[in-house]
Design an enzyme around this catalytic site. Structure first.
Site, PDB file in Angstrom:
ATOM      1  N   LYS A  11      44.888  53.696  37.289  1.00 20.29           N
ATOM      2  CA  LYS A  11      45.593  52.919  36.386  1.00 20.29           C
ATOM      3  C   LYS A  11      45.991  53.858  35.228  1.00 20.29           C
ATOM      4  O   LYS A  11      45.501  54.840  34.811  1.00 20.29           O
ATOM      5  CB  LYS A  11      44.609  51.821  36.078  1.00 20.29           C
ATOM      6  N   TYR A  51      49.842  41.440  41.541  1.00 20.58           N
ATOM      7  CA  TYR A  51      48.640  40.869  41.266  1.00 20.58           C
ATOM      8  C   TYR A  51      48.907  39.460  41.481  1.00 20.58           C
ATOM      9  O   TYR A  51      48.024  38.496  40.707  1.00 20.58           O
ATOM     10  CB  TYR A  51      48.135  41.287  39.895  1.00 20.58           C
ATOM     11  N   ASN A 114      39.979  49.780  34.003  1.00 20.94           N
ATOM     12  CA  ASN A 114      38.796  50.089  34.643  1.00 20.94           C
ATOM     13  C   ASN A 114      39.182  51.475  35.780  1.00 20.94           C
ATOM     14  O   ASN A 114      38.715  51.271  36.654  1.00 20.94           O
ATOM     15  CB  ASN A 114      38.301  48.954  35.577  1.00 20.94           C
ATOM     16  N   HIS A 117      42.166  51.035  41.097  1.00 25.60           N
ATOM     17  CA  HIS A 117      42.178  49.968  41.998  1.00 25.60           C
ATOM     18  C   HIS A 117      41.635  50.230  43.379  1.00 25.60           C
ATOM     19  O   HIS A 117      42.071  51.259  43.879  1.00 25.60           O
ATOM     20  CB  HIS A 117      43.558  49.251  41.923  1.00 25.60           C
ATOM     21  N   GLU A 128      49.396  46.131  49.982  1.00 31.92           N
ATOM     22  CA  GLU A 128      49.368  46.781  49.023  1.00 31.92           C
ATOM     23  C   GLU A 128      50.365  48.224  49.283  1.00 31.92           C
ATOM     24  O   GLU A 128      50.897  48.769  48.398  1.00 31.92           O
ATOM     25  CB  GLU A 128      48.268  46.779  48.272  1.00 31.92           C
TER      26      GLU A 128
HETATM   27  P1  CMP Z   1      41.517  45.111  40.167  1.00 33.30           P
HETATM   28  O1  CMP Z   1      40.463  45.746  41.290  1.00 33.30           O
HETATM   29  O2  CMP Z   1      42.802  46.082  40.174  1.00 33.30           O
HETATM   30  O3  CMP Z   1      41.830  43.772  40.588  1.00 33.30           O
HETATM   31  C1  CMP Z   1      41.970  42.822  39.614  1.00 33.30           C
HETATM   32  C2  CMP Z   1      42.057  43.365  38.219  1.00 33.30           C
HETATM   33  O4  CMP Z   1      42.063  42.559  37.184  1.00 33.30           O
HETATM   34  C3  CMP Z   1      40.933  44.087  38.179  1.00 33.30           C
HETATM   35  O5  CMP Z   1      40.694  45.044  38.863  1.00 33.30           O
HETATM   36  C4  CMP Z   1      40.618  44.146  36.515  1.00 33.30           C
HETATM   37  O6  CMP Z   1      41.343  45.411  35.959  1.00 33.30           O
HETATM   38  C5  CMP Z   1      41.426  42.999  35.987  1.00 33.30           C
HETATM   39  N1  CMP Z   1      40.280  42.005  35.516  1.00 33.30           N
HETATM   40  C6  CMP Z   1      40.513  41.754  34.274  1.00 33.30           C
HETATM   41  N2  CMP Z   1      39.632  40.590  33.811  1.00 33.30           N
HETATM   42  C7  CMP Z   1      39.197  40.545  34.833  1.00 33.30           C
HETATM   43  C8  CMP Z   1      38.085  39.675  35.370  1.00 33.30           C
HETATM   44  N3  CMP Z   1      37.359  38.641  34.590  1.00 33.30           N
HETATM   45  N4  CMP Z   1      37.608  39.446  36.670  1.00 33.30           N
HETATM   46  C9  CMP Z   1      38.174  40.381  37.410  1.00 33.30           C
HETATM   47  N5  CMP Z   1      39.202  41.291  37.158  1.00 33.30           N
HETATM   48  C10 CMP Z   1      39.585  41.263  35.895  1.00 33.30           C
END
Ligand code: CMP
Length: 139
Positions: A11, A51, A114, A117, A128
């Site tokens: 990311k 998303y 974070n 993914h 994806e």
């Molecule tokens: P990812 O695994 O890429 O899938 C959805 C993304 O939404 C997640 O990682 C986070 O980066 C983002 N995100 C932000 N807030 C939340 C939340 N409260 N719960 C889950 N995903 C979140």
């Protein structure tokens, strides 16, 4: 377990901080083979499509803005038990809950930024992967 595939995306926070190489090293050391890889930039609209499953969630708009804020590195990976093993390698979505040694524990800044993914199922891994790569780019 048969060889199967998962999809990952490094990311914008992690690419901006220069962690791309370190993250790919951890992925390869964990036994994953790279099937396809590139560096690219999502528009907000494309991030929204990727998303779309989260469209009703309160964090959706911020997530789309963040995911289009800088380059990302989408990657297709292959390994036996790929989806589950990769999710173990990256750790919990919220880095505060990620186990020691996981990619998110090492590199993630927050729940949103974070670092990486990982697909949550074989079916989503295929969807994806095909979002970013043509069949002829998957070796
Ligand atoms: P990812 O695994 O890429 O899938 C959805 C993304 O939404 C997640 O990682 C986070 O980066 C983002 N995100 C932000 N807030 C939340 C939340 N409260 N719960 C889950 N995903 C979140």
């Amino acid at each position: 377990m048969a060889q199967n595939r998962t999809f990952t995306m490094i990311k914008p926070d992690a690419t901006a901080d220069g962690h791309t190489g370190a993250i790919i090293k951890l992925i390869e050391e964990a036994g994953f083979r790279i099937v396809a890889l590139k560096k690219t930039l999502l528009t907000k609209e494309l991030a929204g499509k990727f998303y779309a499953v989260h469209a009703e969630r309160p964090f959706y708009n911020d997530l789309c803005a963040y995911m289009s804020s800088g380059p990302i590195v989408p990657i297709i990976l292959e390994k036996d038990n790929a989806v589950a093993d990769f999710r173990k390698l990256i750790g919990a979505t919220n880095p505060a809950n990620a186990e020691e040694g996981t990619i998110r524990k090492l590199f993630a800044k927050s729940m949103e930024a974070n670092a990486i993914h990982g697909s949550d199922s074989d079916e989503n891994a295929e969807i994806e992967s095909n979002f970013f790569f043509a069949q002829t780019e998957q070796y």
